[in-house]
Design an enzyme around this catalytic site. Structure first.
Site, short mmCIF file in Angstrom:
data_model
loop_
_atom_site.label_atom_id
_atom_site.label_comp_id
_atom_site.label_asym_id
_atom_site.label_seq_id
_atom_site.Cartn_x
_atom_site.Cartn_y
_atom_site.Cartn_z
NE ARG A 69 0.22 1.45 3.37
CZ ARG A 69 1.12 2.37 3.61
NH1 ARG A 69 2.41 2.04 3.68
NH2 ARG A 69 0.80 3.63 3.80
N GLY A 70 0.26 2.40 -0.13
CA GLY A 70 1.04 3.63 -0.29
C GLY A 70 1.14 3.91 -1.79
CB ALA A 71 0.37 6.96 -3.74
NE ARG A 112 -6.15 0.81 -1.68
CZ ARG A 112 -5.52 1.39 -0.64
NH1 ARG A 112 -4.22 1.26 -0.50
NH2 ARG A 112 -6.20 2.09 0.24
CD GLN A 217 -3.13 2.63 6.86
OE1 GLN A 217 -3.69 3.02 7.88
NE2 GLN A 217 -3.77 2.44 5.72
CG ASP A 258 -3.09 7.98 -1.38
OD1 ASP A 258 -2.97 8.42 -0.22
OD2 ASP A 258 -2.78 6.82 -1.71
CG ASN A 268 -2.31 11.52 2.59
OD1 ASN A 268 -1.79 10.63 1.93
ND2 ASN A 268 -1.92 11.77 3.83
CE LYS A 269 -5.02 5.54 4.59
NZ LYS A 269 -6.06 4.71 3.89
O1 MRU Z 1 -4.53 3.11 2.28
P1 MRU Z 1 -3.06 3.33 2.16
O2 MRU Z 1 -2.28 2.77 3.29
O3 MRU Z 1 -2.54 2.89 0.80
O4 MRU Z 1 -2.90 4.91 2.21
C1 MRU Z 1 -1.63 5.47 2.08
C2 MRU Z 1 -1.61 6.92 2.24
O5 MRU Z 1 -2.62 7.57 2.38
C3 MRU Z 1 -0.27 7.57 2.16
O6 MRU Z 1 -0.22 8.69 2.99
C4 MRU Z 1 -0.03 8.01 0.72
O7 MRU Z 1 -0.20 6.93 -0.16
C5 MRU Z 1 1.29 8.59 0.52
S1 MRU Z 1 2.52 7.35 0.48
C6 MRU Z 1 4.02 7.93 0.12
#
Ligand code: MRU
Length: 368
Positions: A69-71, A112, A217, A258, A268-269
């Protein structure tokens, strides 16, 4: 799919710490012997488990289930997924292979919806594939470019980190939300990359990490990653953001993203918007660190699809149920922070500030 449990977390054997000169660290996702290897992030912080995939459908499942996970990490994973799809294809003509890749792309893309890096990574690979003439050339170049994207992700994060480090002073206490670290990228991180680069520039920083409910996270990944790498990190419940800011325990915020649209609206999250609003209330600078691959110059803020996740993420913690049976749940994975709450966006091409419509556009005209 093979599950390989290497060892329970042990500092001695787990060099997540980024050696900036030598690149000798574990990658969140990598291509090895025609397989995709990932850290299974659902098992952290208790176990370090690597999973190996040789089928793009498994990669799609891993993205959907947050194994990765993470963009930026899912952008590279999508590209690797297409690498596997190319190897899996028995097509003998270019057209048939492109059609197999197109099918795999749709499956990977549907996993996603919010992070723009996934579509960016898939599109980049498809463009390369279409530009080649033979089946052999396509297979070779798809894998080559996907591996190059992974290497470039680390370089981009380090460059971004160097720009971002200038915004932080010795003895700052920096809040971060979710995980925008080594574990959200191939390595080093975006927001946490900035924090790493700040320390590498000789400044001492403390970090406050929010727990980031519902799936934590912040505590499972950010607190783990930073503590492992020897940072002074304190974990807070999401509900303590206001308290820590009101009591002078934080003086800057940095988060990842994201998707950032051309007007400077940042997706973002979930909870990022609350952190940014609180920061504004207390006059605390709020920064976003993200590569250009996270910027979407096409979509309008109101058109961005926010992923809604299953209710069980909210009705329990781990396996333990913490809500009554049958309760309705609203569980958006992301929220939107408007540009007026953002002090600056840190990228690999420099830092941009309001008015974002102009400054973001200028990033794309910058030559290295
Ligand atoms: O649902 P996730 O864990 O994929 O969400 C991740 C985030 O929101 C991060 O802050 C974002 O992807 C930036 S990662 C460098």
């Amino acid at each position: 799919m093979n599950f390989v449990v290497y060892f329970k977390y042990s500092k001695r054997f787990f060099p997540l710490m980024i050696e900036s000169e030598t690149n000798s660290f574990i990658r969140t996702v990598e291509w090895k012997d025609n397989k995709v290897i990932m850290i299974d992030q659902t098992k952290l912080p208790n176990q370090l488990v690597f999973v190996e995939y040789d089928d793009y459908n498994q990669v799609a499942e891993a993205i959907r289930n947050l194994v990765v996970r993470g963009a930026p990490a899912i952008g590279v994973s999508g590209a690797f997924g297409l690498g596997l799809a190319a190897l899996q294809s028995n097509s003998e003509t270019k057209d048939d292979l492109i059609s197999d890749l197109q099918h795999a792309k749709q499956i990977l893309f549907a996993t996603r919806p919010t992070a723009v890096n996934l579509g960016w990574g898939l599109e980049k690979i498809m463009t390369v594939a279409k530009s080649k003439d033979s089946v052999e050339e396509i297979k070779k170049s798809v894998i080559f470019i996907a591996k190059q994207m992974a290497d470039q992700d680390i370089e981009i994060n380090k460059t971004m980190g160097k720009f971002g480090a200038k915004l932080f002073e010795n003895n700052d206490t920096v809040m971060t939300h979710c995980n925008a670290g080594a574990l959200a990228t191939v390595a080093y991180g975006t927001a946490l990359g900035v924090i790493r680069a700040t320390r590498e520039s000789g400044k001492n920083v403390k970090i406050i990490a929010t727990e980031t409910r519902p799936i934590q996270q912040g505590s499972r990944l950010t607190a783990f990653e930073l503590k492992h790498d020897g940072f002074d990190v304190s974990l807070i419940p999401d509900t303590a953001v206001g308290y820590t800011m009101a009591n002078g325990l934080v003086n800057k915020v940095v988060v990842g993203a994201d998707r950032i649209v051309k007007t400077g609206h940042v997706f973002n999250k979930i909870g990022t918007y609350q952190v940014a609003t609180m920061a504004k209330q207390h006059g605390i600078p709020f920064y976003v660190a993200a590569p250009l691959s996270t910027i979407d110059m096409e979509s309008k803020a109101e058109d961005v699809v926010i992923e809604m996740r299953k209710g069980t993420e909210v009705t329990g913690i781990g396996d333990k149920k913490t809500a009554p049976d049958g309760i309705n749940v609203i569980n958006p994975a992301f929220d939107m922070t408007p540009p007026e709450l953002i002090s600056g966006i840190i990228t690999e091409k420099g830092i941009v500030k309001a008015p974002f419509e102009e400054s973001i556009k200028s990033l794309f005209n910058k030559i290295d």
